[in-house]
Design a protein around this motif. Structure first.
Motif, PDB file in Angstrom:
ATOM      1  N   ILE A 133      53.310  37.198 -31.418  1.00 19.42           N
ATOM      2  CA  ILE A 133      53.727  35.973 -32.114  1.00 19.42           C
ATOM      3  C   ILE A 133      54.483  36.328 -33.385  1.00 19.42           C
ATOM      4  N   ASN A 134      53.982  37.307 -34.132  1.00 15.96           N
ATOM      5  CA  ASN A 134      54.653  37.694 -35.375  1.00 15.96           C
ATOM      6  C   ASN A 134      56.030  38.310 -35.128  1.00 15.96           C
ATOM      7  N   GLU A 135      56.204  38.959 -33.982  1.00 20.54           N
ATOM      8  CA  GLU A 135      57.532  39.496 -33.660  1.00 20.54           C
ATOM      9  C   GLU A 135      58.559  38.377 -33.555  1.00 20.54           C
ATOM     10  N   VAL A 136      58.162  37.261 -32.966  1.00 22.15           N
ATOM     11  CA  VAL A 136      59.058  36.108 -32.859  1.00 22.15           C
ATOM     12  C   VAL A 136      59.312  35.516 -34.241  1.00 22.15           C
ATOM     13  N   LEU A 137      58.255  35.363 -35.036  1.00 25.41           N
ATOM     14  CA  LEU A 137      58.407  34.831 -36.395  1.00 25.41           C
ATOM     15  C   LEU A 137      59.310  35.726 -37.243  1.00 25.41           C
ATOM     16  N   ASN A 138      59.101  37.027 -37.156  1.00 28.94           N
ATOM     17  CA  ASN A 138      59.880  37.961 -37.975  1.00 28.94           C
ATOM     18  C   ASN A 138      61.336  38.049 -37.531  1.00 28.94           C
ATOM     19  N   ALA A 139      61.602  37.597 -36.297  1.00 28.19           N
ATOM     20  CA  ALA A 139      62.990  37.529 -35.826  1.00 28.19           C
ATOM     21  C   ALA A 139      63.654  36.223 -36.256  1.00 28.19           C
ATOM     22  N   GLY A 140      62.916  35.424 -37.036  1.00 25.53           N
ATOM     23  CA  GLY A 140      63.476  34.180 -37.549  1.00 25.53           C
ATOM     24  C   GLY A 140      63.412  33.030 -36.572  1.00 25.53           C
ATOM     25  N   GLN A 141      62.523  33.109 -35.589  1.00 24.46           N
ATOM     26  CA  GLN A 141      62.423  32.072 -34.575  1.00 24.46           C
ATOM     27  C   GLN A 141      61.071  31.361 -34.633  1.00 24.46           C
ATOM     28  N   ILE A 142      61.000  30.222 -33.946  1.00 19.25           N
ATOM     29  CA  ILE A 142      59.788  29.425 -33.867  1.00 19.25           C
ATOM     30  C   ILE A 142      59.100  29.717 -32.535  1.00 19.25           C
ATOM     31  N   PRO A 143      57.903  30.304 -32.527  1.00 20.66           N
ATOM     32  CA  PRO A 143      57.174  30.485 -31.264  1.00 20.66           C
ATOM     33  C   PRO A 143      56.682  29.133 -30.750  1.00 20.66           C
ATOM     34  N   VAL A 144      56.889  28.887 -29.465  1.00 23.31           N
ATOM     35  CA  VAL A 144      56.400  27.667 -28.819  1.00 23.31           C
ATOM     36  C   VAL A 144      55.470  28.123 -27.697  1.00 23.31           C
ATOM     37  N   ILE A 145      54.164  27.885 -27.868  1.00 23.88           N
ATOM     38  CA  ILE A 145      53.145  28.531 -27.031  1.00 23.88           C
ATOM     39  C   ILE A 145      52.489  27.530 -26.088  1.00 23.88           C
ATOM     40  N   SER A 146      52.515  27.836 -24.791  1.00 26.41           N
ATOM     41  CA  SER A 146      51.757  27.062 -23.804  1.00 26.41           C
ATOM     42  C   SER A 146      50.366  27.665 -23.677  1.00 26.41           C
ATOM     43  N   THR A 147      49.382  26.837 -23.294  1.00 19.25           N
ATOM     44  CA  THR A 147      47.992  27.241 -23.521  1.00 19.25           C
ATOM     45  C   THR A 147      47.161  27.546 -22.282  1.00 19.25           C
ATOM     46  N   ALA A 148      47.774  27.766 -21.125  1.00 17.71           N
ATOM     47  CA  ALA A 148      46.991  28.383 -20.054  1.00 17.71           C
ATOM     48  C   ALA A 148      46.725  29.830 -20.474  1.00 17.71           C
ATOM     49  N   ALA A 149      45.625  30.420 -20.007  1.00 12.65           N
ATOM     50  CA  ALA A 149      45.283  31.787 -20.414  1.00 12.65           C
ATOM     51  C   ALA A 149      44.488  32.444 -19.290  1.00 12.65           C
ATOM     52  N   ARG A 150      44.377  33.763 -19.365  1.00 18.25           N
ATOM     53  CA  ARG A 150      43.599  34.506 -18.366  1.00 18.25           C
ATOM     54  C   ARG A 150      42.470  35.252 -19.061  1.00 18.25           C
ATOM     55  N   ASP A 151      41.412  35.519 -18.287  1.00 21.34           N
ATOM     56  CA  ASP A 151      40.365  36.376 -18.827  1.00 21.34           C
ATOM     57  C   ASP A 151      40.739  37.834 -18.569  1.00 21.34           C
ATOM     58  N   LYS A 152      39.882  38.750 -18.957  1.00 21.82           N
ATOM     59  CA  LYS A 152      40.229  40.169 -18.859  1.00 21.82           C
ATOM     60  C   LYS A 152      40.303  40.653 -17.420  1.00 21.82           C
ATOM     61  N   ALA A 153      39.763  39.868 -16.491  1.00 21.84           N
ATOM     62  CA  ALA A 153      39.841  40.222 -15.071  1.00 21.84           C
ATOM     63  C   ALA A 153      41.041  39.569 -14.388  1.00 21.84           C
ATOM     64  N   GLY A 154      41.788  38.755 -15.157  1.00 20.03           N
ATOM     65  CA  GLY A 154      42.979  38.123 -14.607  1.00 20.03           C
ATOM     66  C   GLY A 154      42.798  36.706 -14.107  1.00 20.03           C
ATOM     67  N   GLN A 155      41.578  36.145 -14.213  1.00 17.32           N
ATOM     68  CA  GLN A 155      41.341  34.764 -13.767  1.00 17.32           C
ATOM     69  C   GLN A 155      42.078  33.787 -14.682  1.00 17.32           C
ATOM     70  N   LEU A 156      42.816  32.873 -14.071  1.00 12.30           N
ATOM     71  CA  LEU A 156      43.576  31.872 -14.815  1.00 12.30           C
ATOM     72  C   LEU A 156      42.665  30.726 -15.240  1.00 12.30           C
ATOM     73  N   PHE A 157      42.816  30.287 -16.501  1.00 11.49           N
ATOM     74  CA  PHE A 157      42.045  29.172 -17.030  1.00 11.49           C
ATOM     75  C   PHE A 157      42.969  28.141 -17.667  1.00 11.49           C
ATOM     76  N   ASN A 158      42.576  26.895 -17.557  1.00 10.91           N
ATOM     77  CA  ASN A 158      43.162  25.832 -18.355  1.00 10.91           C
ATOM     78  C   ASN A 158      42.469  25.863 -19.717  1.00 10.91           C
ATOM     79  N   VAL A 159      43.245  25.913 -20.779  1.00  4.83           N
ATOM     80  CA  VAL A 159      42.677  25.942 -22.128  1.00  4.83           C
ATOM     81  C   VAL A 159      43.147  24.711 -22.887  1.00  4.83           C
ATOM     82  N   ASN A 160      42.213  23.940 -23.388  1.00  3.33           N
ATOM     83  CA  ASN A 160      42.565  22.771 -24.187  1.00  3.33           C
ATOM     84  C   ASN A 160      43.458  23.192 -25.352  1.00  3.33           C
TER      85      ASN A 160
END
Length: 249
Positions: A133-160
């Motif tokens: 995220i900081n790499e995007v910020l330091n490049a002068g850009q706005i990070p726009v983050i979607s909130t699905a995520a995976r656990d350490k085993a790769g399982q996909l989760f919906n994250v509020n």
């Protein structure tokens, strides 16, 4: 800044958000946008023949639904937000929470009438790749983050998106977290419009949670987590340019 999918279907709210975010960026601030996509997800699930169910203000997410949720967030909502922010100049970059370990999640339950309840493939963010995220910020850009995520085993989760926003704000040691909603702030006695709260302490907010509308609960629980995590300024508002309700520790 948490920006909800409900506001995206309101052209005036979307335009105000785009203008205010670009203005923050142009004045040297470093906005980070975290978005949901409730209406868009519900529409896609309906088209797929999957019934939407909510418990305690959270979407119940079945194995059939979780990939639909992810695809809508990344390929529809995130893309549209990035395109809108980039209309005049290239200021924004989309980041998918479930890609390259940007957000690591674990399964969570939610409290419903005080009882821990399993609502399917719903996760809680436990790790954030702040370097990406900081790499995007330091490049002068706005990070726009979607909130699905995976656990350490790769399982996909919906994250509020509300809870993801607080986790990201804490991890980045943000100066401010703004929870954008479709109302001007937190009301002590909704729908009494005269009961809008200017500021509220974390302890009082916690005591207020049981009487709030279900949809506000995840937002305000996220505010409490951010406050406990050290974020110094937290606002719940319907407009980036309005003070809304300030939450303090």
């Amino acid at each position: 800044i948490k920006f909800g999918g409900n506001a995206m279907v309101d052209s005036t709210a979307l335009e105000n958000f785009i203008s205010a975010t670009r203005d923050l960026h142009s004045r040297g601030h470093k906005p980070v946008v975290v978005h949901g996509g409730g209406p868009q997800i519900s529409k896609a699930l309906e088209l797929a023949g999957i019934v939407s169910e909510f418990v305690g203000g959270y979407r119940v997410t079945t194995p059939d639904a979780v990939q639909v949720v992810r695809d809508v967030l990344v390929n529809e909502v995130n893309r549209e937000l990035v395109d809108e922010l980039n209309r005049q100049s290239q200021v924004a970059k989309g980041l998918a929470g479930d890609t390259n370990d940007l957000l690591i999640a674990e399964h969570r339950t939610v409290l419903v009438a005080g009882v821990p309840t399993d609502i399917g493939l719903v996760g809680e963010v436990i790790e954030v790749d702040t370097k990406a995220i900081n790499e995007v910020l330091n490049a002068g850009q706005i990070p726009v983050i979607s909130t699905a995520a995976r656990d350490k085993a790769g399982q996909l989760f919906n994250v509020n998106a509300d809870t993801a926003t607080s986790a990201i704000a804490v991890a980045l040691r943000a100066d401010e977290m703004v929870m954008l909603t479709d109302v001007p702030g937190v009301y002590r006695n909704w729908p009494d419009r005269d009961s809008l709260i200017d500021s509220i302490g974390a302890a009082e907010l916690e005591s207020l949670l049981p009487q709030l509308q279900e949809g506000m609960v995840p937002k305000l629980e996220a505010c409490l987590r951010a406050s406990n995590g050290g974020v110094p300024t937290i606002r719940v508002t319907g407009d980036l340019n309005q003070p809304g309700t300030k939450v303090f520790g």
